[in-house]
Design a protein around this motif. Sequence first.
Motif, PDB file in Angstrom:
ATOM      1  N   GLU A 420       0.809  -1.220   0.000  1.00  0.00           N
ATOM      2  CA  GLU A 420       0.000   0.000   0.000  1.00  0.00           C
ATOM      3  C   GLU A 420       0.843   1.272   0.000  1.00  0.00           C
ATOM      4  O   GLU A 420       0.302   2.364   0.197  1.00  0.00           O
ATOM      5  CB  GLU A 420      -0.932  -0.010   1.214  1.00  0.00           C
ATOM      6  N   HIS A 423      -0.625   3.669  -2.427  1.00  0.00           N
ATOM      7  CA  HIS A 423      -2.076   3.722  -2.513  1.00  0.00           C
ATOM      8  C   HIS A 423      -2.583   5.167  -2.474  1.00  0.00           C
ATOM      9  O   HIS A 423      -3.611   5.490  -3.075  1.00  0.00           O
ATOM     10  CB  HIS A 423      -2.702   2.904  -1.379  1.00  0.00           C
ATOM     11  N   LEU A 428      -2.538   0.454  -6.126  1.00  0.00           N
ATOM     12  CA  LEU A 428      -2.549  -0.630  -5.152  1.00  0.00           C
ATOM     13  C   LEU A 428      -1.882  -1.848  -5.777  1.00  0.00           C
ATOM     14  O   LEU A 428      -2.341  -2.364  -6.795  1.00  0.00           O
ATOM     15  CB  LEU A 428      -3.976  -0.964  -4.735  1.00  0.00           C
TER      16      LEU A 428
END
Length: 610
Positions: A420, A423, A428
């Motif tokens: 992550e 992210h 992702l």
Amino acid sequence: MSLTGMVAALIADDGTADWPARVPARLESFLASLPRPARAGFRAAAHGLDAYAVARTGRTLAALSPGERESLLAGLGRRPGLVSLLDVLKVPVLLASGTEHMLRQQGLPRVAAAPDPPLDCTPVHEWPARSTADAVVVGSGAGGAMAARTLARAGLSVVVVEEGRHHSTRSFGARPPVERFAELYRDGGATVALGDPPLLLPVGRAVGGTTVVNSGTCYRTPDHVRARWSSEFGFVAADGLDGHLDDAERTLRVAPQPLDVLGNNGRLALDGARRLGWRAAPLRRNAPGCKGSCQCVVGCPTGAKQSVQLSVLPDACAAGARIVTEARVERILVDADRPGGPRAAGVRVRRAGGDVEILAPLVVVAAGALHTPPLLRRSGLGGHPYLGRNLSVHPATSVAGRFAEPVTAWRGVLQSVGVEEHHHAGVLIEATATPPGMGSFVLPGLGRELRRELEGTDRLATLGAMIADRPSGRVLGRGRPLLRYDLHPRDAGRLMHAVRSMGELLFAAGAEEVLTGIAARPRVRTLAELDALLAGANARQLHLSAYHPTGTAAAGGDSQRSPADPLGRLRGVRGVLVADASVLPSCPEVNPQLSIMAAASAVTRAHLEQ
């Protein structure tokens, strides 16, 4: 036409091993599952390759020697305009080849599976021509299952109508993955979104919907996404989503994946992330007791993955719900003359020998983001200007790293680790391995080069990345949906960022080289080489796919932009709820199963509380 010559050329069948000779028959069987246009297109491309051989040599590919086929392919590989055509041919050939190579190496693993929980399923040919219920739910996937359970537990008589068949866990363990692939995916997995560039967008068709063939990864809807759905879009049902997410997690028995069955693919991802100081951890999944068979995408053969046909639908049936299988809903029936305006009256289901009508004052549409808009149009309920628009698909791409020691990525969890670190930038990364040939990563090369890659897949670790995309697509049509999706420039940049990040992670984990998925330079040996390649490349050169269509009948407060109102009720008619991925106002930015289940629960609960 026979595919023997084309297959022999692409995977360099020189007669030294027995498994390549079985690939053409396996390929023919797979092609038979595809829709006619896809099948015809593949055969036309294969015919074109054979015609090229005849024009150059006077003989078909099957009549050439292995050396002559190799020379012919080498010439084709130097012609940029034909590279994409050859990749189209390679994808199903790799699927068939990977299956035969795997069966040669390890056979069909035999696993013990407990009996599935009971479901009240009736094939449509055994269902009465006319019946009644309090509610009809169209679709049995993540949204439809949750809606059916919620309504049945409230005491309503519920009928779920599902276009696919019911498949048992024991049936998954009895057949090779490729045979299940063809049955469990709509159109044999060949759903395509046309656009710039085209995207493969496979979706499931079975009791349990796409949950039967997804990875089992269960992310909660991020807080900032829920806040945006509520404040920007006015999706009121999202305000109380926490409790519905908790319920979905308990039902699916979601927990972090234990390390003991993670597999080398996931361990390498964790190791690379640790060396870089990146945030990464085993994914939360709905698979207690997972045995690491790496077959989630073709039906879990052990029953560990709690797809909704093993978790939610049994609860719905225990509360009285019934499921009609192999039943395509032709239209939602509407009583147009009711006081107060048009109201749902049930559904009409296509059946040989005479249609079936299931009459009900409540219809919950959960056919999925690709099929809910055509159903509403066929029903005379498709007048909203934004129905079918707002399509997000989580565009994805993959890379692979070659390691000195065997990885054997297909022994372990299929999707094991989430990275992550990026992210926040809409990227992702997930460590994802599939049975050979079944992933979205396309091995490079032709002929002997491709054969070496096939036989060396045990040393590859694979990563996939999906990006939170802007809603750049549309679902058109009334029957078979026609999908249009054009990648937004911002999202193209995110995909290139994803490739760079995955390459960096694999090199940090000790990869000797990274397979980029870019035909111009399919292999790099250093991060500097990868950077130089990406500086002159673009996202349209990647092998792209997508897995999570959402948003095509979005709920919200703006009546001009949202086909469904803030509580998920279809505008313009009473008694129709939207309770699938269509209702989500934007890309959820994570694997969406929990988001869909929670939204469906919220929509149906709000209806019951009115």
